[in-house]
Design a protein around this motif. Structure first.
Motif, PDB file in Angstrom:
ATOM      1  N   GLN A  90      10.330  41.749  15.206  1.00 30.06           N
ATOM      2  CA  GLN A  90       8.995  41.133  15.336  1.00 30.06           C
ATOM      3  C   GLN A  90       8.667  39.820  14.342  1.00 30.06           C
ATOM      4  OE1 GLN A  90       5.820  43.774  13.652  1.00 30.06           O
ATOM      5  NE2 GLN A  90       4.231  43.298  15.292  1.00 30.06           N
ATOM      6  N   CYS A  91       9.292  39.793  13.193  1.00 33.80           N
ATOM      7  CA  CYS A  91       8.908  38.580  12.350  1.00 33.80           C
ATOM      8  C   CYS A  91       9.802  37.597  13.189  1.00 33.80           C
ATOM      9  CB  CYS A  91       9.478  38.762  11.005  1.00 33.80           C
ATOM     10  SG  CYS A  91       8.228  39.921  10.035  1.00 33.80           S
ATOM     11  N   ASP A  93      10.344  36.947  16.334  1.00 34.34           N
ATOM     12  CA  ASP A  93       9.636  36.751  17.545  1.00 34.34           C
ATOM     13  C   ASP A  93       8.678  35.728  16.839  1.00 34.34           C
ATOM     14  OD1 ASP A  93      11.483  37.879  19.097  1.00 34.34           O
ATOM     15  OD2 ASP A  93      10.368  39.732  19.627  1.00 34.34           O
ATOM     16  N   THR A  94       7.769  36.100  15.872  1.00 32.59           N
ATOM     17  CA  THR A  94       6.706  35.270  15.518  1.00 32.59           C
ATOM     18  C   THR A  94       7.103  34.055  14.880  1.00 32.59           C
ATOM     19  OG1 THR A  94       5.333  37.465  14.987  1.00 32.59           O
ATOM     20  CG2 THR A  94       4.772  35.465  13.892  1.00 32.59           C
ATOM     21  N   TRP A  98       5.802  30.484  16.553  1.00 33.78           N
ATOM     22  CA  TRP A  98       5.142  29.560  15.822  1.00 33.78           C
ATOM     23  C   TRP A  98       5.525  27.983  15.809  1.00 33.78           C
ATOM     24  CZ3 TRP A  98       4.844  32.432  10.408  1.00 33.78           C
ATOM     25  CH2 TRP A  98       3.588  33.435  10.290  1.00 33.78           C
TER      26      TRP A  98
END
Length: 236
Positions: A90-91, A93-94, A98
């Motif tokens: 998840q991190c 992908d974030t 960004w």
């Protein structure tokens, strides 16, 4: 108080320090030297023209990292340590989402992929963890860095501090080439922003979910302009 002649530091701490120095070294073969993260575009636009304006630009970049990428890097150190792959993914992908321009996206993917391959080649971490690392494609640089720090047994705060300082060092090196600045001016920037690194680390550690932000429209615009800039030394 320890002195230069003190020999009380334990072997595990020295091994961690050696691993940290390797991970933070400019000699790490991930291509950091080839990117300026829009600093070159800022120079072309006349926003950065001397040592003081370079210092201000770099200081603002540290502040931006402290409330964004660095927060997820710290969380990924913890997630890799606990084998929480859902949080790692998840991190990651974030972090990729960004990136505001194609150059910035390619930068984090190229450097992250290079560091992930290096970790595999040097067998950092156990087979199970390396298999999980191999599944992350594309991989952002902070994700790969958090993996490497965890696999090498580096304290998360030490890893975060070294990552921020490495970014500072790379930005200063880019300024030396592109403005250009003299070596002494570059060292003044590094020395003068040591406290800013410390403050960035503390801000990252204290950052709550609602305070996370990567809002920097000028950075996005300059990075996009860099893609078509007439003359370039750097890839971003």
């Amino acid at each position: 108080m320890a002195s230069c002649g003190d020999t009380s530091t334990g072997a595990p701490a020295l091994r961690e320090l050696a691993a940290l120095l390797q991970l933070a070294s400019p000699a790490l073969p991930i291509g950091a030297f080839s990117y300026s993260q829009a600093l070159e575009a800022a120079i072309d636009a006349g926003l950065v023209s001397d040592a003081e304006s370079a210092r201000r630009w770099i200081a603002s970049g540290l502040d931006l990292l402290a409330g964004g990428d660095a927060v997820l890097l710290l969380r990924q150190c913890r997630a890799w340590h606990s084998h929480d792959m859902a949080a790692v993914s998840q991190c990651n992908d974030t972090l990729l989402a960004w990136r505001e321009s194609s150059e910035l996206r390619l930068e984090t993917e190229q450097m992250g992929g290079s560091l992930a391959r290096l970790a595999q080649d040097l067998q950092w971490g156990g087979p199970e963890l390396r298999a999980r690392l191999a599944e992350l494609k594309p991989i952002a640089l902070p994700t790969a860095y958090a993996y490497a720090a965890t696999a090498l047994g580096i304290d998360e705060v030490h890893a975060l501090t070294a990552w921020l300082y490495s970014w500072l060092e790379n930005q200063t090196a880019a300024a030396l080439k592109a403005i250009p600045l003299g070596q002494v001016a570059g060292q003044r920037i590094l020395y003068g922003l040591r406290e800013a690194v410390s403050q960035a680390v503390q801000r990252t550690r204290d950052c709550a979910d609602e305070d996370i932000s990567t809002f920097a429209p000028m950075l996005g615009v300059l990075s996009s302009r860099h893609e078509t800039q007439y003359s370039r030394l750097f890839r971003s």
